[in-house]
Design an enzyme around this catalytic site. Structure first.
Site, PDB file in Angstrom:
ATOM      1  N   HIS A  25      -8.774  17.694  10.383  1.00  0.00           N
ATOM      2  CA  HIS A  25      -9.055  18.525   9.215  1.00  0.00           C
ATOM      3  C   HIS A  25     -10.410  18.216   8.598  1.00  0.00           C
ATOM      4  CE1 HIS A  25      -5.248  20.556   8.943  1.00  0.00           C
ATOM      5  NE2 HIS A  25      -4.625  19.409   9.126  1.00  0.00           N
ATOM      6  N   ASP A  81      -1.617   5.794   6.752  1.00  0.00           N
ATOM      7  CA  ASP A  81      -1.353   6.797   7.789  1.00  0.00           C
ATOM      8  C   ASP A  81      -1.179   6.134   9.151  1.00  0.00           C
ATOM      9  OD1 ASP A  81      -0.859   9.389   8.632  1.00  0.00           O
ATOM     10  OD2 ASP A  81      -2.962   9.841   9.045  1.00  0.00           O
ATOM     11  N   ASN A 108      21.676 -26.633 -13.297  1.00  0.00           N
ATOM     12  CA  ASN A 108      22.501 -25.855 -14.223  1.00  0.00           C
ATOM     13  C   ASN A 108      22.741 -26.650 -15.503  1.00  0.00           C
ATOM     14  OD1 ASN A 108      23.878 -23.661 -15.129  1.00  0.00           O
ATOM     15  ND2 ASN A 108      25.532 -23.765 -13.606  1.00  0.00           N
TER      16      ASN A 108
END
Length: 594
Positions: free
Chosen positions: A153, A271, A539
């Site tokens: 294109h 692409d 913890n």
């Protein structure tokens, strides 16, 4: 949710044909890859996977053999209701990028025939476009143009031979971009960026070499390496539609090596597809090179892109959602991997809208032949690339360290995702760092291979990594592209490392990705083991208010967070630990089953 099955990738004449940029054209194809092959009834209505640069080489397939890696019979895929089509905004975005004329307006046509700046639909006049790039002016004096070998294109590519200088009599490829087609500031900037990218990335073994760039009043001439072995797509077709695993691995290592390199430079290709990989010669062991950076862009480490570009069959879900980064390229490589191994496209639709719906909603088929005969590690490799959650997708460097490719002895590159993870770790709270340290002790040995490689690439001093190690590692790999994408800016956010070092154990805690681990089949065992370590070493009693502060959420989240804390001792439960590792938002947390 059902599966979308692939179809013929041959050229078709009388249906919607997506261009190399993902746009659908209703005009008959002007360039048929295999014009002598009759159209199959099954292939009727199938969008063509069209190449930006059409291969100049004849297909090795005999007449009558369908030129397609898609062997799975097509099946209709029906949805309970038609979702909104993402195709229209994609078409509009692509038209703007190519400088297509906007919708007609009730304004007089300018009498002056000179190009004017496209203001994207704003009314009123515009400024004349400046199409002078400052490139060299003597192309005709240095090169003799030959036959055309490809057309797209934005221009066409010709064979050429150097007339003088060090390259005298050397054959090259010349991409000729017409200035007449540069009808917007965006299309002009695309050309500048493509040339800048080619210059910066040239030199890598699997990147097409850039030689020079020229211009005249009508065209821009980009002089590059001539790859005479044809497209990867042609090789796939010549092998009957698919590659044996051993050969597919050799191809993918080369693709991933190039991708890891330009991702480290802060470049996203946008692409990647078989047509954009060329072999240097016709030999079976020819080197594979990535081409066509016309849609590529620079991307900062903290940036997400939103313009929708690419080719329909290879576009990632997050691209359609308009928020993506380098992970989108990894999805495209996942599609290529799927095609290489089984000969079918993982997502199919008769129209672009159908393809996009399939990409967003359907899962690839790993049940039909030949998948039962393909190794489990190969299937795991493809699945980890085709994960719809981009956070769980492997990076290019991680993919090179995957067990399936390890026998190929791929040279591993530095992974910039490590920088982003380390930055988050050193800026996290002590409680979160304790949670990540516990997780790092449960990492499977297979995943440690990647972390060990990254640790050594950062060149530790006295067994640890300082800020200087991270700085020097980036410097070793830096190109002009990395400077353009401003990736080194991340070092400014890593200043805490100026006063301390990370040993390998803490580096693993810093560089481990919770989402990557969650993508593994053994995630439940990993999380359970990590929580056991956390119970013994990290913890502690935590209030709902403190936990909300750790999660950066407000008082409205208190009822939800309360369920994450054990009523017996006021510490995080297993559910709370897993959610805390994710750092998920309240909305995403409440939408998932407990």
């Amino acid at each position: 949710m059902g599966h979308c099955y692939s179809r013929n990738i041959s050229a078709v004449e009388d249906d919607e044909i997506p261009t190399g940029n993902g746009e659908v054209s209703n005009q008959p194809s002007q360039n048929h890859r295999h014009a002598s092959i009759p159209q199959s009834p099954v292939a009727s209505g199938t969008p063509e996977v069209n190449s930006y640069n059409i291969s100049p080489f004849q297909s090795p397939l005999p007449a009558g053999v369908a030129p397609s890696p898609a062997r799975t019979p097509g099946r209709k895929f029906k949805w309970p209701f038609p979702p909104p089509s993402p195709a229209k905004p994609i078409m509009a975005a692509l038209r703007r990028r190519r400088g297509a004329p906007p919708q007609p307006r009730d304004e007089p046509i300018p009498e002056d025939s000179e190009d004017v700046v496209d203001h994207g639909g704003d009314s009123g006049g515009g400024e004349r476009l400046d199409k002078n790039f400052g490139f060299g002016k003597n192309f005709e004096g240095k090169y003799e143009l030959g036959k055309e070998v490809g057309r797209g294109h934005f221009g066409h590519t010709c064979w050429a031979k150097a007339k003088k200088g060090k390259m005298k009599n050397q054959t090259v490829a010349v991409k000729i971009i017409s200035k007449a087609k540069m009808t917007s500031t965006l299309s002009i900037e695309d050309v500048r960026r493509e040339v800048k990218l080619l210059k910066a990335l040239s030199g890598h073994r699997h990147m097409v070499k850039f030689y020079d760039v020229y211009e005249d009043a009508d065209n821009v001439f980009v002089v590059m390496e001539l790859c005479e072995g044809g497209e990867l797509l042609d090789r796939i077709l010549a092998r009957g539609g698919r590659y044996p695993e051993v050969d597919a691995k050799r191809i993918l290592v080369q693709i991933l090596s190039a991708t890891a390199f330009f991702h480290l430079q802060g470049v996203v290709h946008r692409d990647l597809k078989p047509e954009n990989f060329l072999f240097t010669s016709r030999n079976e062991d020819a080197i594979l090179k990535v081409i066509d950076f016309g849609l590529s862009d620079f991307i900062r480490y903290d940036q997400r892109l939103n313009d929708v570009v690419g080719s329909a069959y290879y576009v990632a879900p997050e691209v359609l959602h308009r928020s993506y980064s380098t992970e989108a390229d990894m999805w495209s490589i996942g599609v290529i991997s799927y095609i290489l191994l089984c000969g079918s496209r993982p997502f199919y639709g008769r129209t672009e809208s159908a393809i996009f719906r399939c990409v967003l909603r359907a899962n690839p088929n790993f049940e039909d032949m030949p998948w039962p005969s393909i190794s489990p590690t190969a299937k795991d490799f493809v699945k980890r690339l085709l994960n719809k959650d981009h956070r769980k997708r492997m990076t290019a460097a991680q993919a090179l360290a995957h067990p399936w490719l390890r026998d190929e002895n791929p040279g591993l590159l530095l992974d910039f995702s490590v920088y982003k993870l380390v930055k988050s770790y050193i800026r996290a709270s002590p409680f979160r760092r304790s949670a990540l340290k516990a997780l790092s002790k449960a990492i499977p040995d297979e995943e440690l291979v990647f972390l060990k490689a990254q640790f050594m690439l950062l060149d530790p001093k006295d067994g640890g990594l300082s800020l200087n190690c991270f700085t020097m590692a980036l410097t070793r790999y830096a190109t002009d592209a990395m400077m353009e994408s401003r990736l080194p800016d991340i070092l400014n956010t890593m200043q805490p490392l100026a006063q301390k070092k990370l040993d390998f154990e803490e580096f693993c805690a810093a560089a481990v990705s919770v989402y990557q681990l969650e993508a593994l089949e053994e995630w439940e065992q990993i999380a359970t083991s990590a929580f056991e370590h956390f119970e013994h070493e990290g913890n502690r009693i935590i209030s709902v208010q403190e936990l909300a502060g750790e999660m950066s959420v407000g008082p409205s989240a208190y009822p939800l967070l309360k369920d994450w804390i054990r009523s017996s001792d006021g510490k995080l439960s297993f559910l709370g630990y897993a959610k805390f590792l994710h750092g998920v938002t309240v909305r995403s947390s409440s939408s998932r089953p407990r």
